[in-house]
Design a protein around this motif. Structure first.
Motif, PDB file in Angstrom:
ATOM      1  N   ALA A 125     -15.263 -70.325 -16.220  1.00 47.53           N
ATOM      2  CA  ALA A 125     -16.568 -70.157 -15.588  1.00 47.53           C
ATOM      3  C   ALA A 125     -17.001 -68.703 -15.608  1.00 47.53           C
ATOM      4  O   ALA A 125     -18.182 -68.399 -15.696  1.00 47.53           O
ATOM      5  N   ALA A 126     -16.041 -67.802 -15.529  1.00 47.27           N
ATOM      6  CA  ALA A 126     -16.401 -66.397 -15.365  1.00 47.27           C
ATOM      7  C   ALA A 126     -15.926 -65.493 -16.483  1.00 47.27           C
ATOM      8  O   ALA A 126     -16.559 -64.484 -16.789  1.00 47.27           O
ATOM      9  N   GLY A 127     -14.809 -65.863 -17.100  1.00 45.88           N
ATOM     10  CA  GLY A 127     -14.058 -64.875 -17.854  1.00 45.88           C
ATOM     11  C   GLY A 127     -14.269 -64.698 -19.331  1.00 45.88           C
ATOM     12  O   GLY A 127     -14.124 -63.584 -19.834  1.00 45.88           O
ATOM     13  N   PRO A 128     -14.580 -65.756 -20.099  1.00 45.55           N
ATOM     14  CA  PRO A 128     -14.452 -65.615 -21.548  1.00 45.55           C
ATOM     15  C   PRO A 128     -15.214 -64.431 -22.126  1.00 45.55           C
ATOM     16  O   PRO A 128     -14.824 -63.895 -23.168  1.00 45.55           O
ATOM     17  N   GLY A 129     -16.281 -64.002 -21.440  1.00 43.56           N
ATOM     18  CA  GLY A 129     -17.025 -62.857 -21.953  1.00 43.56           C
ATOM     19  C   GLY A 129     -16.377 -61.524 -21.640  1.00 43.56           C
ATOM     20  O   GLY A 129     -16.785 -60.487 -22.164  1.00 43.56           O
ATOM     21  N   LEU A 130     -15.379 -61.525 -20.778  1.00 46.60           N
ATOM     22  CA  LEU A 130     -14.749 -60.268 -20.359  1.00 46.60           C
ATOM     23  C   LEU A 130     -14.099 -59.549 -21.531  1.00 46.60           C
ATOM     24  O   LEU A 130     -13.456 -60.183 -22.361  1.00 46.60           O
ATOM     25  N   PRO A 131     -14.275 -58.239 -21.587  1.00 44.19           N
ATOM     26  CA  PRO A 131     -13.551 -57.506 -22.630  1.00 44.19           C
ATOM     27  C   PRO A 131     -12.082 -57.392 -22.233  1.00 44.19           C
ATOM     28  O   PRO A 131     -11.719 -56.520 -21.457  1.00 44.19           O
ATOM     29  N   ALA A 132     -11.245 -58.313 -22.706  1.00 44.39           N
ATOM     30  CA  ALA A 132      -9.834 -58.298 -22.330  1.00 44.39           C
ATOM     31  C   ALA A 132      -8.971 -58.089 -23.558  1.00 44.39           C
ATOM     32  O   ALA A 132      -9.354 -58.445 -24.669  1.00 44.39           O
ATOM     33  N   ALA A 133      -7.798 -57.488 -23.337  1.00 42.56           N
ATOM     34  CA  ALA A 133      -6.893 -57.236 -24.452  1.00 42.56           C
ATOM     35  C   ALA A 133      -5.956 -58.412 -24.663  1.00 42.56           C
ATOM     36  O   ALA A 133      -5.452 -58.636 -25.762  1.00 42.56           O
ATOM     37  N   CYS A 134      -5.730 -59.161 -23.627  1.00 43.18           N
ATOM     38  CA  CYS A 134      -4.777 -60.278 -23.724  1.00 43.18           C
ATOM     39  C   CYS A 134      -4.959 -61.219 -22.536  1.00 43.18           C
ATOM     40  O   CYS A 134      -5.450 -60.824 -21.475  1.00 43.18           O
ATOM     41  N   LEU A 135      -4.547 -62.469 -22.739  1.00 45.71           N
ATOM     42  CA  LEU A 135      -4.607 -63.479 -21.683  1.00 45.71           C
ATOM     43  C   LEU A 135      -3.179 -63.932 -21.385  1.00 45.71           C
ATOM     44  O   LEU A 135      -2.463 -64.374 -22.274  1.00 45.71           O
ATOM     45  N   VAL A 136      -2.758 -63.772 -20.135  1.00 49.64           N
ATOM     46  CA  VAL A 136      -1.441 -64.265 -19.723  1.00 49.64           C
ATOM     47  C   VAL A 136      -1.683 -65.451 -18.802  1.00 49.64           C
ATOM     48  O   VAL A 136      -2.245 -65.304 -17.722  1.00 49.64           O
ATOM     49  N   VAL A 137      -1.285 -66.654 -19.240  1.00 49.62           N
ATOM     50  CA  VAL A 137      -1.630 -67.854 -18.472  1.00 49.62           C
ATOM     51  C   VAL A 137      -0.404 -68.729 -18.227  1.00 49.62           C
ATOM     52  O   VAL A 137       0.401 -68.957 -19.127  1.00 49.62           O
ATOM     53  N   ASP A 138      -0.278 -69.172 -16.975  1.00 53.35           N
ATOM     54  CA  ASP A 138       0.801 -70.088 -16.624  1.00 53.35           C
ATOM     55  C   ASP A 138       0.470 -71.464 -17.195  1.00 53.35           C
ATOM     56  O   ASP A 138      -0.682 -71.904 -17.155  1.00 53.35           O
ATOM     57  N   GLU A 173      -3.655 -76.221 -22.790  1.00 59.44           N
ATOM     58  CA  GLU A 173      -4.989 -76.749 -23.108  1.00 59.44           C
ATOM     59  C   GLU A 173      -6.005 -75.610 -23.225  1.00 59.44           C
ATOM     60  O   GLU A 173      -6.882 -75.630 -24.094  1.00 59.44           O
ATOM     61  N   LEU A 174      -5.839 -74.615 -22.354  1.00 64.84           N
ATOM     62  CA  LEU A 174      -6.738 -73.464 -22.417  1.00 64.84           C
ATOM     63  C   LEU A 174      -6.555 -72.723 -23.741  1.00 64.84           C
ATOM     64  O   LEU A 174      -7.530 -72.376 -24.425  1.00 64.84           O
ATOM     65  N   ALA A 175      -5.278 -72.516 -24.117  1.00 64.30           N
ATOM     66  CA  ALA A 175      -4.989 -71.830 -25.380  1.00 64.30           C
ATOM     67  C   ALA A 175      -5.582 -72.610 -26.553  1.00 64.30           C
ATOM     68  O   ALA A 175      -6.170 -72.032 -27.471  1.00 64.30           O
ATOM     69  N   ARG A 176      -5.453 -73.933 -26.487  1.00 64.37           N
ATOM     70  CA  ARG A 176      -5.979 -74.792 -27.540  1.00 64.37           C
ATOM     71  C   ARG A 176      -7.509 -74.649 -27.628  1.00 64.37           C
ATOM     72  O   ARG A 176      -8.074 -74.503 -28.711  1.00 64.37           O
ATOM     73  N   GLY A 177      -8.139 -74.667 -26.454  1.00 65.90           N
ATOM     74  CA  GLY A 177      -9.593 -74.535 -26.394  1.00 65.90           C
ATOM     75  C   GLY A 177     -10.063 -73.210 -26.963  1.00 65.90           C
ATOM     76  O   GLY A 177     -11.051 -73.141 -27.705  1.00 65.90           O
ATOM     77  N   LEU A 178      -9.335 -72.137 -26.623  1.00 65.64           N
ATOM     78  CA  LEU A 178      -9.726 -70.810 -27.113  1.00 65.64           C
ATOM     79  C   LEU A 178      -9.577 -70.727 -28.632  1.00 65.64           C
ATOM     80  O   LEU A 178     -10.419 -70.136 -29.319  1.00 65.64           O
ATOM     81  N   ARG A 179      -8.497 -71.355 -29.146  1.00 67.78           N
ATOM     82  CA  ARG A 179      -8.308 -71.352 -30.606  1.00 67.78           C
ATOM     83  C   ARG A 179      -9.439 -72.129 -31.279  1.00 67.78           C
ATOM     84  O   ARG A 179      -9.994 -71.704 -32.286  1.00 67.78           O
ATOM     85  N   ALA A 180      -9.759 -73.277 -30.676  1.00 72.58           N
ATOM     86  CA  ALA A 180     -10.822 -74.120 -31.248  1.00 72.58           C
ATOM     87  C   ALA A 180     -12.139 -73.356 -31.259  1.00 72.58           C
ATOM     88  O   ALA A 180     -12.961 -73.539 -32.155  1.00 72.58           O
ATOM     89  N   ALA A 181     -12.338 -72.507 -30.258  1.00 78.52           N
ATOM     90  CA  ALA A 181     -13.576 -71.728 -30.183  1.00 78.52           C
ATOM     91  C   ALA A 181     -13.451 -70.433 -30.982  1.00 78.52           C
ATOM     92  O   ALA A 181     -14.294 -69.545 -30.868  1.00 78.52           O
TER      93      ALA A 181
END
Lengths: 307, 138
Positions: free
Chosen positions: B57-70, B80-88
């Motif tokens: 909802a808030a983050g994908p536009g953030l200038p981030a260097a990496c995503l650390v997700v449980d 699923e999030l990683a999959r979605g990001l790859r698909a996008a």
């Protein structure tokens, strides 16, 4: 000194037997036969009582053993989610300790890092307690088999909270919401807390299974307690796939299962435990969706009310 | 020096500009706080979320260097999030963390090009993955 007494006794007996036998031979025979039959009956009843008691103890021991196996199986099912739950505080402790080391070796003045170190230590302690609590919950479920069920004072609200605590992480992973609807105040019952918790655990795992096949709002399990008719009633309500009509009457039978990988023991063991506590267990499909399994445990002398 | 942790985690960015920003997603408040502290003390900034949904909802536009997700999140899982990001076609490097070592998800994480860390992991393990993302010090 003894011999004369015996002689005397036997001679008196001889005399009496002799005269009775001569005067009323049939009556005496009948009396002896009746006495022998009575003795025989008493001995028979005593043996029968012993045999029944032994069979009862054996079936109780079998139930306890089956219960233990079932509990271990349930914990096996939960192993992954419990490992995850335990690794959360352990990971947090590791990061907090590493941060403290970094702060102590950094160029920042000692006074400046003091509040941070204090916060870190408080959290390490908190996470340590959290890990200990998880381990205690697991140990309680896996402790060595007891030879029989223990009679303790059991708060079924507490037991419900603990059982939900064990499956919480699994429910989260399956995206199933578990709600508690606990009656307060609830009278305590007399029973074995581990075994009653196991019934709850079984019903919860079934509820999670039944809801994993449905989507959205229906992924929901409710644990409800109530006090009625001098009993504590515990219901596990799910909004899952429900119980096939033909299975309803057999669902508590041993080795009857509707699951592809089920052993068909969970509910029969649950029934064994509930009945050993003097209660009843039943299952039904809900009018809208899913099923409800409820059990009762007698709560005698329960008019305690908090006004 | 301030360390993130006391503040509410949802989407708040900490620290000074110029340091690489790591997005951290974990539904366990304590684990989230501890990892953020450690990353901050190691020279990174963090943005934290308690769920994949909140991040999306808030983050994908953030200038981030990496995503650390449980991985074990209520709702959308880490994988699923990683999959979605790859698909996008998102170029954001992803590190998946999990407390369940028996997860059969490791292979899929590798297929998605995501790194995989099993909790509890050493600080060095995550720094080994993150330090290459840090720009050289002037």
């Amino acid at each position: 000194v003894r011999q004369p007494t015996i002689l005397l006794a036997s001679s008196i007996g001889d005399v009496r037997m002799h005269s009775l036998w001569r005067d009323h031979p049939w009556l005496t025979t009948a009396a002896i036969v009746v006495a022998l039959v009575q003795v025989g009956l008493m001995v028979g009843l005593l043996f029968e009582h012993r045999r029944r008691r032994r069979a009862e103890l054996e079936s109780r021991a079998n139930l306890v053993a089956a219960t233990q196996l079932d509990r271990r199986a349930a914990m096996g099912q939960l192993a992954g989610s419990l490992a995850h739950e335990l690794h959360q505080p352990l990971g947090a402790i590791l990061h907090n300790a590493a941060t403290a080391e970094l702060l102590l070796t950094s160029a920042v003045a000692a006074d400046a890092v003091r509040p941070d170190l204090r916060a870190i230590l408080a959290e390490i302690r908190q996470d340590d307690h959290r890990a200990v609590e998880i381990i205690q919950r697991i140990r309680l479920q896996l402790q060595n088999p007891q030879t029989d069920m223990q009679a303790q004072t059991v708060d079924l609200n507490r037991a419900a909270l603990d059982a939900v605590g064990l499956v919480r992480s699994l429910a989260l992973g399956n995206e199933v919401r578990i709600d508690l609807d606990l009656a307060e105040p609830l009278p305590t019952v007399s029973g074995d807390v581990i075994h009653l918790q196991q019934v709850l655990l079984n019903l919860l795992l079934n509820g999670l299974d039944a809801t994993s096949a449905v989507v959205g709002d229906r992924r929901r399990v409710i644990v409800r307690t109530a006090h009625q008719d001098r009993c504590v009633q515990v219901s596990v309500v799910d909004r899952g796939i429900g119980i096939p009509r033909r299975a309803l009457s057999r669902i508590f039978d041993p080795f009857y299962t509707t699951k592809a990988d089920g052993l068909g023991l969970g509910l029969s063991i649950a029934r064994g435990i509930v009945e050993a506590h003097g209660g009843r267990i039943s299952a039904e499909n809900n009018a809208d969706a899913g099923a409800t399994v409820r059990f009762t445990v007698p709560a005698p002398g329960t008019t305690r009310r908090v006004s | 020096m301030t360390i993130p942790g006391a503040s509410q985690p949802n989407g708040d960015v900490t620290g000074d500009p110029g340091r690489p920003v790591i997005v951290v997603i974990d539904d366990d408040a304590s684990a989230l706080r501890a990892l953020r502290r450690f990353l901050h003390a190691s020279g990174f900034d963090t943005v934290a979320f308690e769920s994949a949904e909140a991040y999306l909802a808030a983050g994908p536009g953030l200038p981030a260097a990496c995503l650390v997700v449980d991985h074990h999140l209520g709702g959308i899982s880490g994988l699923e999030l990683a999959r979605g990001l790859r698909a996008a076609q998102s170029p954001l490097p992803v590190i998946l963390t999990t407390g369940d070592s028996e997860d059969g998800t490791r292979a899929e994480a590798a297929r998605l090009g995501a790194a995989w860390l099993c909790k509890p992991f050493d600080g060095d393990a995550i720094l080994g993955l993150l330090v290459p993302l840090r720009p050289p010090l002037q």
